[in-house]
Design a protein around this motif. Structure first.
Motif, short mmCIF file in Angstrom:
data_model
loop_
_atom_site.label_atom_id
_atom_site.label_comp_id
_atom_site.label_asym_id
_atom_site.label_seq_id
_atom_site.Cartn_x
_atom_site.Cartn_y
_atom_site.Cartn_z
N VAL A 171 5.11 11.30 2.79
CA VAL A 171 6.51 10.89 2.92
C VAL A 171 7.04 10.45 1.56
O VAL A 171 6.29 10.12 0.65
CB VAL A 171 6.67 9.76 3.95
CG1 VAL A 171 6.24 10.22 5.33
CG2 VAL A 171 5.87 8.52 3.53
N GLY A 172 8.37 10.44 1.44
CA GLY A 172 9.03 10.03 0.21
C GLY A 172 9.30 8.55 0.16
O GLY A 172 8.95 7.80 1.10
N VAL B 101 0.83 -1.21 0.00
CA VAL B 101 0.00 0.00 0.00
C VAL B 101 0.87 1.26 0.00
O VAL B 101 0.43 2.32 0.46
CB VAL B 101 -0.97 0.00 1.22
CG1 VAL B 101 -1.97 -1.13 1.10
CG2 VAL B 101 -0.21 -0.11 2.54
N THR B 102 2.09 1.15 -0.52
CA THR B 102 3.02 2.27 -0.49
C THR B 102 2.45 3.55 -1.09
O THR B 102 2.56 4.63 -0.48
CB THR B 102 4.34 1.89 -1.20
OG1 THR B 102 5.01 0.90 -0.41
CG2 THR B 102 5.26 3.09 -1.34
N PRO B 103 1.85 3.53 -2.29
CA PRO B 103 1.30 4.79 -2.82
C PRO B 103 0.26 5.43 -1.91
O PRO B 103 0.20 6.66 -1.78
CB PRO B 103 0.69 4.36 -4.16
CG PRO B 103 1.44 3.14 -4.56
CD PRO B 103 1.70 2.42 -3.25
N SER C 220 0.24 9.93 11.82
CA SER C 220 1.48 10.13 12.56
C SER C 220 2.53 9.13 12.10
O SER C 220 2.51 7.97 12.52
CB SER C 220 1.24 9.99 14.07
OG SER C 220 2.46 10.06 14.78
N TYR C 221 3.45 9.59 11.26
CA TYR C 221 4.51 8.70 10.78
C TYR C 221 5.42 8.22 11.91
O TYR C 221 5.73 7.02 11.98
CB TYR C 221 5.32 9.40 9.70
CG TYR C 221 6.48 8.58 9.17
CD1 TYR C 221 6.29 7.63 8.17
CD2 TYR C 221 7.76 8.73 9.69
CE1 TYR C 221 7.34 6.86 7.69
CE2 TYR C 221 8.83 7.97 9.23
CZ TYR C 221 8.61 7.03 8.23
OH TYR C 221 9.66 6.28 7.77
N PRO C 222 5.88 9.11 12.82
CA PRO C 222 6.77 8.64 13.90
C PRO C 222 6.13 7.56 14.77
O PRO C 222 6.78 6.58 15.16
CB PRO C 222 7.06 9.90 14.72
CG PRO C 222 6.87 11.02 13.75
CD PRO C 222 5.73 10.58 12.87
N SER C 223 4.84 7.73 15.09
CA SER C 223 4.16 6.73 15.91
C SER C 223 4.00 5.41 15.16
O SER C 223 4.18 4.33 15.74
CB SER C 223 2.78 7.26 16.33
OG SER C 223 2.13 6.34 17.18
N ARG D 54 2.07 6.85 1.30
CA ARG D 54 2.88 8.01 0.96
C ARG D 54 2.00 9.25 0.79
O ARG D 54 2.34 10.34 1.25
CB ARG D 54 3.67 7.75 -0.33
CG ARG D 54 4.89 6.86 -0.14
CD ARG D 54 5.68 6.75 -1.43
NE ARG D 54 6.16 8.05 -1.88
CZ ARG D 54 6.80 8.28 -3.03
NH1 ARG D 54 7.00 7.26 -3.86
NH2 ARG D 54 7.20 9.48 -3.36
N GLU D 55 0.88 9.08 0.11
CA GLU D 55 -0.03 10.21 -0.08
C GLU D 55 -0.64 10.65 1.24
O GLU D 55 -0.77 11.85 1.53
CB GLU D 55 -1.13 9.81 -1.06
CG GLU D 55 -2.14 10.92 -1.34
CD GLU D 55 -3.22 10.49 -2.31
OE1 GLU D 55 -4.11 11.31 -2.59
OE2 GLU D 55 -3.19 9.33 -2.76
#
Length: 408
Positions: free
Chosen positions: A57-58, A47-49, A115-118, A52-53
């Motif tokens: 994130v890159g 589910v990367t796309p 929340s990417y960090p979490s 990322r959206e």
């Protein structure tokens, strides 16, 4: 957790004799748990796309969500192995399933909150659960089967990895479409309970062996300074680097370069790990039967066949040829991914077998950790062609190292 080589029925820590109980239920239960862990590990790649959206994130940060579970295993594996050589692997697996459930719910909430960090932190906890199940599962399975079937049994257990990867690649987009992409984390965590319900009763009496001495620090040091062990660990590093590169970036390549839909790309990319269900068992059978217990010929064959296909993958532009390449390369590289764990156990004393497996897990998964991140950076800078070529160079190094590898 120590192991008694060649004995399928050693006396357990609780005093129960296990010779009269077939270990197949144990093998199936442990494998089902590991399937869930494999799906949980790789599902961000499917589910990367979407993530990322959603998270903004890159490609490198997205790759880290896959790699961090393996990076955690790199750090935690050896300490886990040392503990397993002194405790009960059966209870350790049950505790790890509990950790996975926490990680799954945490990841779902973090993804829903954006929340990417979490989310990354939840994946670290999932990585701890993974390495406990992997090392303890190989320990229990390896001890439960006789020597002439050990590689086949361990190979069968490790086939849960590609099956889990295939499930994650194929089912992840379906779950994401129905429930939102964050739901993939608790879904695959909860599925581990199915395996635990079978593993727990069938593994009674097999969690800990008492017929080998408790290893000393000197015994453990001998494992990590053993040159032959290091060679097998190097082979594991290279094989996992190639394997995770393909698993992490083949879906995106198929979507971005061949213009296939995300769902179709996920299904096609799932072929690469899925064929390992057969391949990892085949690797053990070839070694046990055709090569009379020799491990090196199978490992060499794995790198010889997979390397040119991976290196030239971007030259393939039609879907039928891509499918054939994924099947052949996936089958070839995974011939050795299960076998190396039986291989490394045979290079050390039974009392430190779990430590040897854990050391291989740590070094091997360093390749799994670094590969998706480095590939993401390389793809961002130069494109897919250079990244696949570098993966081919890693395979070539595997050919050279396998040529000089020792026999167990």
């Amino acid at each position: 957790m120590s192991s008694h080589e060649g004995s399928a029925g050693s006396t357990s820590a609780d005093g129960a004799g296990t010779a009269d109980r077939a270990p197949w239920g144990l093998l199936v239960g442990a494998s089902l748990i590991a399937v869930s862990l494999g799906a949980y590990e790789l599902v961000p790649a499917s589910v990367t796309p979407l993530l990322r959206e959603s998270l903004g994130v890159g490609p490198s940060a997205a790759g880290l969500l896959v790699s961090v579970t393996f990076g955690t295993a790199v750090v935690a594996s050896l300490p886990v192995g040392v503990v397993l050589d002194r405790t009960d692997s059966r209870r350790a697996i049950a505790a790890a399933v509990g950790l996975l459930l926490v990680a799954g719910v945490w990841g779902w909430q973090a993804g829903a909150d954006g929340s990417y960090p979490s989310l990354l932190a939840s994946r670290v906890l999932g990585g701890v659960a993974y390495v406990v199940v992997w090392n303890a599962g190989i320990d229990v399975v390896g001890r439960s089967f006789p020597a002439d079937r050990q590689a086949t049994a361990v190979g069968t257990f490790t086939a849960s990895g590609p099956l889990g990867f295939a499930v994650g690649q194929g089912v992840g987009p379906i779950i994401a479409d129905a429930l939102g992409w964050p739901a993939v984390f608790p879904a695959f965590a909860a599925s581990a309970l199915v395996g635990l319900t079978l593993f727990w009763p069938t593994s009674r009496g097999r969690g800990r062996a008492v017929d080998t001495p408790t290893p000393t620090l000197s015994d453990l040091g001998a494992v990590v300074t053993n040159r032959r062990v290091w060679i097998v660990c190097g082979l594991g590093f290279l094989a996992y680097a190639v394997y995770l590169f393909m698993n992490s970036w083949a879906p995106s390549y198929l979507t971005e370069e061949l213009r296939l839909s995300l769902a179709v790309s996920g299904v096609l990319a799932a072929l690469f790990p899925a064929v390992g269900i057969l391949s990892r068992v085949t690797g053990g059978l070839l070694s046990d039967r055709l090569f009379d217990g020799r491990r090196r010929p199978v490992v060499l064959l794995a790198f010889l066949v997979s390397t040119p296909i991976v290196a030239g993958f971007t030259a393939l532009r039609t879907v039928p040829v891509v499918v054939a390449a994924l099947l052949v390369a996936g089958f070839a590289i995974q011939l050795c991914l299960g076998l190396v764990f039986a291989y490394v156990r045979e290079l050390v004393e039974p009392a430190v077998a779990a430590t040897a497996v854990a050391f291989l897990t740590s070094v091997g998964l360093a390749g799994a950790f670094l590969s998706p991140i480095a590939a993401g950076a390389l793809i961002g800078a130069t494109g897919y062609g250079a990244a696949f070529a570098v993966a081919g160079v890693l395979g070539l190094l595997g050919v050279v190292l396998a040529w000089y590898a020792p026999e167990s």
